[in-house]
Design an enzyme around this catalytic site. Structure first.
Site, mmCIF file in Angstrom:
data_model
loop_
_atom_site.group_PDB
_atom_site.id
_atom_site.type_symbol
_atom_site.label_atom_id
_atom_site.label_comp_id
_atom_site.label_asym_id
_atom_site.label_seq_id
_atom_site.Cartn_x
_atom_site.Cartn_y
_atom_site.Cartn_z
ATOM 1 C CG ASP A 22 2.156 -0.842 4.742
ATOM 2 O OD1 ASP A 22 2.080 -1.152 5.928
ATOM 3 O OD2 ASP A 22 1.995 -1.634 3.800
HETATM 4 C C1 BGC Z 1 2.825 0.274 0.061
HETATM 5 C C2 BGC Z 1 3.942 0.887 -0.663
HETATM 6 C C3 BGC Z 1 5.130 1.069 0.236
HETATM 7 C C4 BGC Z 1 5.474 -0.237 0.892
HETATM 8 C C5 BGC Z 1 6.650 -0.191 1.811
HETATM 9 C C6 BGC Z 1 3.278 -0.951 0.762
HETATM 10 O O1 BGC Z 1 2.268 -1.501 1.524
HETATM 11 O O2 BGC Z 1 1.749 0.013 -0.795
HETATM 12 O O3 BGC Z 1 3.530 2.076 -1.234
HETATM 13 O O4 BGC Z 1 6.195 1.572 -0.454
HETATM 14 O O5 BGC Z 1 4.371 -0.706 1.593
HETATM 15 O O6 BGC Z 1 7.087 -1.501 2.016
HETATM 16 C C1 NOJ Z 2 0.026 -2.828 0.315
HETATM 17 C C2 NOJ Z 2 0.264 -3.670 1.506
HETATM 18 O O1 NOJ Z 2 0.455 -5.002 1.127
HETATM 19 C C3 NOJ Z 2 -0.855 -3.568 2.468
HETATM 20 O O2 NOJ Z 2 -0.563 -4.285 3.629
HETATM 21 C C4 NOJ Z 2 -1.161 -2.138 2.788
HETATM 22 O O3 NOJ Z 2 -2.253 -2.107 3.619
HETATM 23 C C5 NOJ Z 2 -1.391 -1.319 1.549
HETATM 24 N N1 NOJ Z 2 -0.322 -1.486 0.653
HETATM 25 C C6 NOJ Z 2 -1.593 0.160 1.859
HETATM 26 O O4 NOJ Z 2 -0.436 0.758 2.285
#
Ligand code: BGC
Ligand code: NOJ
Length: 811
Positions: A483
């Site tokens: 993400d």
């Molecule tokens: C990540 C976070 C990030 C968030 C944003 C997540 O999937 O693990 O590091 O801040 O997405 O919504």
């Molecule tokens: C947590 C999110 O829930 C997931 O969708 C994502 O793939 C990982 N973070 C890595 O950013």
């Protein structure tokens, strides 16, 4: 250092001090009513949706930590304490918390009084039950008062924590007998209320927080408890609560038991009132009557244990390695069920207001729970697919209550579509239920846009196929699985969301990772096509997959590992010419799992590079070198300090991709070594460093660049649970549901002599004994089922409701 121990026979983690490094929680509830509960009785309850139907309050960044919850005060003369230590924090003579499967028991003793608090959510009931048992262990009579206390949330957790100009005027309650009804907004559009009840009429109550705690009081020193007792207050606005007082006289050795409940009740609109302005309580009374007696309480607790026996019994290993067995048989599967229930919505790190159900998250979670609850997995798949857009892309998240896509985040995460294929593929292999492909499912929750599920998969595949960049690799969009790799974002202003700033699509930035996914799940799609007789379509899909494989092996190959991406300027991300972020874990795992470069040696080489550059004693970090400054062209990934989260943390979710990849090239020893580095049962001994619960996976362990190397965060709700279960059960222990049977293909440490697995599969039980006389990592030499030799390594679908004895000889 440890703060407790596993009790495998009772399937519990036993916490022996309330001063754990952080609150260590459990999840109660498996259907609609849920409670997060910490080892000191902190936590909160909600019905279906932690944002939209929050029943009790919780303040995440409060000091002291974790002081809202389901606390009970014991007042013994001048001494006031809680069996769970919090919030009064009076020293206890003894304390223990047992977190079990769907229930928690907290027991404290002080000054000759023992108080035991048992909490769970009964199956089929929209309520939390709490039993308090108080015992006088002293030699003299005791006159005690006990006070349960909860603070209501005004339903929408987001409004509740922000819209105070309204909230402080809307709160309303009713009190009747042993029950307190929370009915804020019931007078207008809500048809639901909450009820807190006891199994007897209390000696006092309060429903206005300022009366129970005192205007400047706190849960650590409630005015009513430390002073003259409950005041009988009726909340009008401000903060409605439920607090009760019970005065007990206990002879030496005597016990008293009180059973409490916190329920959620919905009334049909025409039955809302029993008198003008008076809530119709019929359903609440019925609910309490169903579970108020001690016998009903015990029976419901037993039913819960039987429920978990059934779920976990579907895959059980007996390996002789205690830690492995407890992960596989108990805690990893348990965590998979929690991710089924919660997706990424509510934990002690997820506020319940933010992410709801993640599209890709829930698709991946399926890999871990489909064998336990195939019918519910089926329903989940249909819900997820209904949030897909007609072009195959998808809402990134949806709300559990409404099942509607979350508009605030929208779509544009270009890995999402392919995860739907991954989830459906796992479901089909588990169940053989191809009928699901004919289910008619809306696009974008619009019935007029409904199509069979098969068409949804087709559009998933097509979306990726038709969104390629200059190197023939998939466009990354807002981000892929990572993400935080926001290659089309270019955010320069603080506070802008990395998730939605910038265009949702750019014509240049590409993802090698999605390329790997396309190969892996594109093949799965082609196989599905063949199964349903779409031969031409299968051929076309395979041709597209081959083209992608070539693109990955050329533009995606850096010389010694797979590159990560191309940014919006066509520059390599995750290559040796990069100043920081030269190598990333994700494409190595995904591409090798997809079999890319297996024959040419690139797969093995990529894994060697991972070992050389990303390995640490606590697991594999996400990338190296960590980003030390903000890179505008990369986005959020470079916003985290080095070693945390996606910026070179040990992001546990993708460690199992490497574990699986190692089995693809036959490295059983390495695969198991990596497995045990991040598995909580092995990390239990370093709980003081790890900090999070030692019975479940956390999303992240701080990487070697971080000050707190080895410290975990974001426990419970993570794809790590499903992927580790998938990888240990299918890739290492090697029992894989396949189209036409159960395939046996272990990849284990050479030193293992063998192990046993009991696996339920399509209405039969397979009792499998695996023997490894030649001490190999991989290779099935001989298989017998019920004494008869089988050719190949796929056990047939017996589907006869019976148990079959299988013996597998490796060699
Ligand atoms: C990540 C976070 C990030 C968030 C944003 C997540 O999937 O693990 O590091 O801040 O997405 O919504
Ligand atoms: C947590 C999110 O829930 C997931 O969708 C994502 O793939 C990982 N973070 C890595 O950013």
């Amino acid at each position: 250092m440890q703060f407790g121990h596993f009790d495998d026979a009772r399937r519990e983690y036993v916490i022996t001090t309330p001063r754990t490094p952080l609150p260590w929680i459990n999840y109660l509830g498996s259907e609609r009513f849920f409670t997060l509960l910490s080892n000191t009785a902190g936590g909160y309850s909600f019905y279906l949706d932690a944002r939209l139907r929050r029943l009790t309050r919780y303040r995440y960044n409060n000091a002291p930590l974790d002081s809202e919850g389901f606390h009970i005060y014991v007042k013994d003369g001048e001494s006031v304490w809680n069996p769970g230590w919090q919030p009064v924090q009076a020293d206890l003579d003894s304390y223990v918390c047992r977190h079990g499967l769907g229930y928690t028991v907290i027991e404290g003793a002080k000054g000759g009084v023992r108080a035991e608090q048992t909490l769970f959510v009964p199956l089929g009931g929209d309520c939390l039950l709490m039993r308090l048992r108080v015992t006088n262990e002293s030699g003299a009579e005791k006159r005690l008062s006990v006070f349960p206390y909860i603070e209501f949330c005004l339903w929408d957790a987001m409004d509740d924590s922000s819209n105070f100009q309204r909230n402080f005027s809307t709160g309303e309650v009713e009190i009747e007998g042993a029950a307190i009804y929370h009915k804020t907004e019931y007078r207008e559009r809500r048809d639901h209320y909450a009820v807190f009840w006891a199994d007897r009429v209390p000696d006092g109550f309060d429903t206005a927080r300022e009366k129970f705690l005192g205007t400047y009081g706190s849960p650590a020193r409630p005015a009513a408890v430390f002073g003259a007792g409950c005041t009988g207050s009726v909340a009008h606005g401000w903060q409605p609560i439920a607090a009760q007082q019970f005065d007990l006289t206990l002879a030496p050795g005597a016990s008293e038991t009180i059973i409490f409940g916190l329920g959620y009740v919905e009334n049909p609109r025409e039955e809302k009132w029993e008198a003008p302005g008076v809530v119709n309580k019929t359903r609440a009374r019925e609910m309490a009557a169903r579970c108020a007696s001690p016998a009903q309480f015990d029976a419901a607790l037993e039913a819960l244990a039987a429920y978990w026996d059934g779920l976990l019994g579907r895959y059980q290993v007996s390996s002789g390695e205690e830690k492995l067995d407890r992960m596989v048989n108990i805690w990893n599967q348990y965590q998979c069920m929690v991710t089924f229930n919660m997706s990424r919505s509510a934990s002690y790190f997820e506020s319940g207001m933010g992410r709801g159900m993640g599209f890709r998250d829930s698709c991946q979670d399926l890999l871990g729970f489909v064998h336990m609850i195939p019918e519910r997995a089926r329903a989940r798949i249909l819900d997820i697919a209904a949030t897909q857009f007609p072009d195959g892309s998808a809402y990134h998240q949806y709300q559990p209550l409404t099942k509607k896509g979350n508009l605030d985040v929208g779509s544009g995460f270009n890995d999402d579509p392919l995860w739907l294929i991954a989830g459906v593929d796992a479901y089909l292999r588990e169940t053989g239920d191809f009928g699901i492909l004919d289910e008619i499912v809306p696009f974008d929750n619009d019935e007029s846009l409904s199509q069979p599920l098969l068409e949804h998969l087709r559009r998933s595949f097509r979306f990726t196929k038709t969104h390629l960049g200059p190197h023939g690799l998939p466009l990354i969009g807002r981000a892929d699985w990572n993400d935080c790799l926001n290659l089309n974002c270019f955010s320069e202003h603080p506070g802008e969301s990395f998730q939605i700033t910038g265009p949702s699509e750019g014509p240049v930035a590409e993802s090698v990772f999605i390329g790997g996914m396309f190969v892996k799940y594109g093949r799965a799609w082609a196989a599905i096509c063949r199964r349903v007789g779409l031969m031409e379509e299968a051929d076309e899909a395979e041709a597209a997959v081959s083209r992608m494989e070539q693109a990955v092996l050329t533009a995606g190959w850096d010389g010694a590992w797979f590159r990560r991406a191309y940014d919006a300027f066509g520059q390599v991300v995750g290559g040796k010419e990069c100043e920081e972020g030269q190598i990333f874990i994700e494409p190595q795992g995904m591409c090798v799992m997809a079999g890319i470069g297996k024959d040419s040696g690139q797969a093995a080489q990529a894994l060697e590079s991972v070992k050389e550059r990303l390995d640490t004693k606590y697991g594999i970090v996400l990338l190296q070198p960590a980003y030390t400054r903000y890179h505008l062209e990369l986005g959020e990934i470079s916003s985290y300090p080095p070693g945390y989260k996606e910026n070179a943390g040990i992001f546990c979710h993708n460690n199992p991709w490497i574990i699986a990849a190692e089995t693809v090239v036959g490295h059983g020893d390495r695969a198991f070594d990596l497995y045990s580095r991040i598995a909580p049962a092995w990390r239990e001994e370093i709980s003081d460093l790890h900090k999070m619960e030692p019975y479940v996976y956390s999303q992240m362990i701080a990487g070697k660049d971080a000050k707190n190397f080895g410290q975990a965060k974001n426990s419970w709700l993570t794809g790590t649970a499903a992927w580790n279960f998938y990888v240990i059960s299918q890739y290492i222990l090697g029992v894989k549901p396949d189209w036409d049977g159960l395939k046996i293909d272990p990849c284990i440490p050479a030193g293992w002599d063998g192990y046993k697995i009991s696996r339920s599969f399509r209405n039969a039980v397979y009792d499998i004994r695996i023997e490894n006389p030649g001490h190999v990592c991989r290779g099935v030499k001989r298989v017998t089922a019920d004494g008869r030799e089988i050719s190949g390594n796929v056990l047939p679908v017996f589907s006869d409701g019976r148990t079959h004895e299988v013996v597998v000889t490796l060699g």
